[in-house]
Design an enzyme around this catalytic site. Structure first.
Site, PDB file in Angstrom:
ATOM      1  N   GLY A  95     -43.520  17.407  14.266  1.00  0.00           N
ATOM      2  CA  GLY A  95     -43.163  17.440  12.846  1.00  0.00           C
ATOM      3  C   GLY A  95     -44.341  17.056  11.966  1.00  0.00           C
ATOM      4  O   GLY A  95     -44.546  17.626  10.889  1.00  0.00           O
ATOM      5  N   ASP A 316     -39.397   5.271  13.879  1.00  0.00           N
ATOM      6  CA  ASP A 316     -39.555   5.836  15.226  1.00  0.00           C
ATOM      7  C   ASP A 316     -39.123   4.875  16.326  1.00  0.00           C
ATOM      8  O   ASP A 316     -39.118   5.241  17.499  1.00  0.00           O
ATOM      9  CB  ASP A 316     -41.017   6.236  15.459  1.00  0.00           C
ATOM     10  CG  ASP A 316     -41.405   7.446  14.617  1.00  0.00           C
ATOM     11  OD1 ASP A 316     -40.502   8.181  14.165  1.00  0.00           O
ATOM     12  OD2 ASP A 316     -42.616   7.658  14.411  1.00  0.00           O
TER      13      ASP A 316
HETATM   14  C1  S3P Z   1     -44.949  10.387  10.809  1.00  0.00           C
HETATM   15  C2  S3P Z   1     -43.951  10.094   9.925  1.00  0.00           C
HETATM   16  C3  S3P Z   1     -42.553   9.838  10.311  1.00  0.00           C
HETATM   17  C4  S3P Z   1     -42.403   9.605  11.818  1.00  0.00           C
HETATM   18  C5  S3P Z   1     -43.236  10.553  12.617  1.00  0.00           C
HETATM   19  C6  S3P Z   1     -44.700  10.440  12.259  1.00  0.00           C
HETATM   20  C7  S3P Z   1     -46.294  10.649  10.291  1.00  0.00           C
HETATM   21  O1  S3P Z   1     -41.766  10.945   9.923  1.00  0.00           O
HETATM   22  O2  S3P Z   1     -41.061   9.712  12.189  1.00  0.00           O
HETATM   23  O3  S3P Z   1     -43.094  10.293  14.000  1.00  0.00           O
HETATM   24  O4  S3P Z   1     -47.262  10.632  11.083  1.00  0.00           O
HETATM   25  O5  S3P Z   1     -46.425  10.859   9.084  1.00  0.00           O
HETATM   26  P1  S3P Z   1     -41.181  11.051   8.422  1.00  0.00           P
HETATM   27  O6  S3P Z   1     -42.297  10.811   7.526  1.00  0.00           O
HETATM   28  O7  S3P Z   1     -40.637  12.435   8.279  1.00  0.00           O
HETATM   29  O8  S3P Z   1     -40.102  10.010   8.348  1.00  0.00           O
END
Ligand code: S3P
Length: 436
Positions: A95, A316
């Site tokens: 993501g 996380d």
């Molecule tokens: C992350 C942000 C988080 C986290 C992901 C890593 C990042 O997601 O859950 O594992 O590196 O910016 P969200 O910003 O969508 O909550």
């Protein structure tokens, strides 16, 4: 068939260990290094599948990147030096990779298409498409999910954006697009989410300020300039061992060189509120990121109500915290955590199902769960649903189980924590990897 873990009860954790580099910082080091002018050297890089997906995407757009183990050299092409990739960019399970890249690609003169694995193709992308389109980009989703189709050649304008969810990925996408925009980009309501992007952009000479209310203003024109980056150990990876240590480290377990950015410290605060014996030693700064060594000892945990305000600071770590809650006496209430349903799996549903499969008592709620802890678990079989953090969390559940815990579908542990099984064994967990 994929790899599986068989974890037997009776493990005792102890000794000294280090965990691999921080995933969030490793992605950003590559991405910002790629659009910086000059050459950046990265030490302690996390060579996990997620970060390697970001690396492959940048290479496909003409960025020269050399890697030897955990040392990476990124030959930045400057803000306007990326070239169109020959085909769709596949970001695998990540993501962070897809959302941060969307911000950069929204400002390019060429078209791009971003795809991923089955899990990523189900994750919400309207949350990045909407603000980027408000900046003048043309980002299309498929019913709110990937593929992301980004039409290049749009002149972006800075916006004043209030984040509807506390998401570092969305905040970062908007800020990265802001580097390509005319005028100032302002992001509000982001106080709670991790701030590695802001820290790195400031270090690279970008005009970014965060005021006393947490409002971020980025003025394009200066930077990013290449810099050398030392990536600390990932607190999100250390979290499994913090929980394991609370359950079974009689003589203490020390995890060295862990990143302690204040926007990531939720897990330590929550565990301490549950009664965990965690101490931080040898605090230091590595660049703009605070780092320290963590010592955890077996603790008698008690259930708590986890304040919704701290959820984004531990976003996380909830799979691991569910296991800590199962070990804790009394009830632990998780509320305000609906975002967990939009991670690599629906982490509320998957953790509830997994704890029940081991004999635990849990009530599922739309925005969290109530975990009735304190009793030993029976053991049993877990489906991790291809979610790395679910698999690693349930490995620690064997420490409070009377029978073995079999965890199916553990291949994706390599997306964030290559070498987990070996490190867990060295720390004292009785974990066997069963080949496909
Ligand atoms: C992350 C942000 C988080 C986290 C992901 C890593 C990042 O997601 O859950 O594992 O590196 O910016 P969200 O910003 O969508 O909550």
């Amino acid at each position: 068939m994929s790899e599986a873990y068989l974890v037997k009860p009776g493990g005792r954790l102890g000794g000294r260990m280090t965990v691999p580099g921080d995933k969030s910082i490793s992605h950003r080091a590559l991405l910002l290094g790629a659009i910086a002018s000059g050459t950046s050297e990265v030490e302690g890089f996390l060579a996990s599948e997620d970060c390697l997906a970001t690396m492959a995407a940048l290479r496909a757009m003409g960025v020269g990147i050399e890697r030897g183990g955990n040392r990476v050299v990124v030959h930045g092409v400057g803000l306007h030096g990326l070239r169109p990739a020959p085909g769709p960019l596949d970001l695998g399970n990540s993501g962070t990779a897809i959302r941060l890249l969307a911000g950069v690609l929204a400002g390019q003169p060429f078209d791009s298409e971003l795809v991923g694995d089955a899990s990523l193709m189900r994750r919400p992308m309207a949350r990045v498409a909407a603000p980027l389109n408000a900046m003048g980009a043309r980002v299309d989703t498929h019913e709110g999910c990937p593929p992301l189709r980004i039409r290049g050649g749009q002149q972006l304008q800075g916006i004043d954006y209030t984040l509807p969810v506390a998401s570092a990925q969305v905040k970062s996408a908007v800020l990265l697009a802001g580097l390509y925009a005319e005028g100032i980009t302002t992001v509000r309501g982001s106080g709670a989410s991790r701030d590695h992007t802001e820290r790195m952009l400031m270090s690279m000479g970008v005009d970014l300020v965060v005021d006393e209310h947490g409002v971020i203003r980025l003025t394009p024109g200066a930077g990013p300039e290449a810099m050398d980056i030392r990536v600390p150990g990932d607190l999100s990876s250390a979290a499994f061992f913090l929980v394991g240590g609370c359950l079974a480290a009689d003589d203490g377990l020390i995890i060295e060189g862990v990143g302690l950015n204040p926007t990531r410290l939720g897990v330590i605060g929550i565990l301490e509120a549950m009664g965990a014996d965690i101490t931080v030693e040898n605090r230091r700064m590595e660049g703009r990121e605070p780092v320290g060594d963590l010592r955890v000892r077996r603790s008698s945990l008690k259930g708590i109500d986890i304040p919704p305000a701290v959820v984004p600071l531990a976003i996380d770590e909830f799979p691991a915290l569910f296991v800590a809650a199962a070990a804790a006496s009394g009830e632990t209430r998780v509320t305000g955590a609906e975002e967990l349903r939009h991670k690599e799996s629906d982490r509320i549903a998957v953790m509830v199902a997994g704890l029940r499969a081991l004999g635990g008592e849990v009530e599922e709620r739309p925005d969290g769960a109530i975990i009735h802890g304190g009793a030993r678990l029976a053991g049993g079989t877990i489906d991790s649903h291809g979610d790395h953090r679910v698999a690693m969390s349930f490995a620690m559940a064997a420490l409070i189980s009377d029978g073995p815990v079999a965890i199916h579908d553990t291949d994706n542990v390599a997306t964030s924590f290559p070498g987990f099984a070996g490190l867990a064994r060295a720390a004292g967990l009785d974990l066997e990897v069963t080949a496909p």
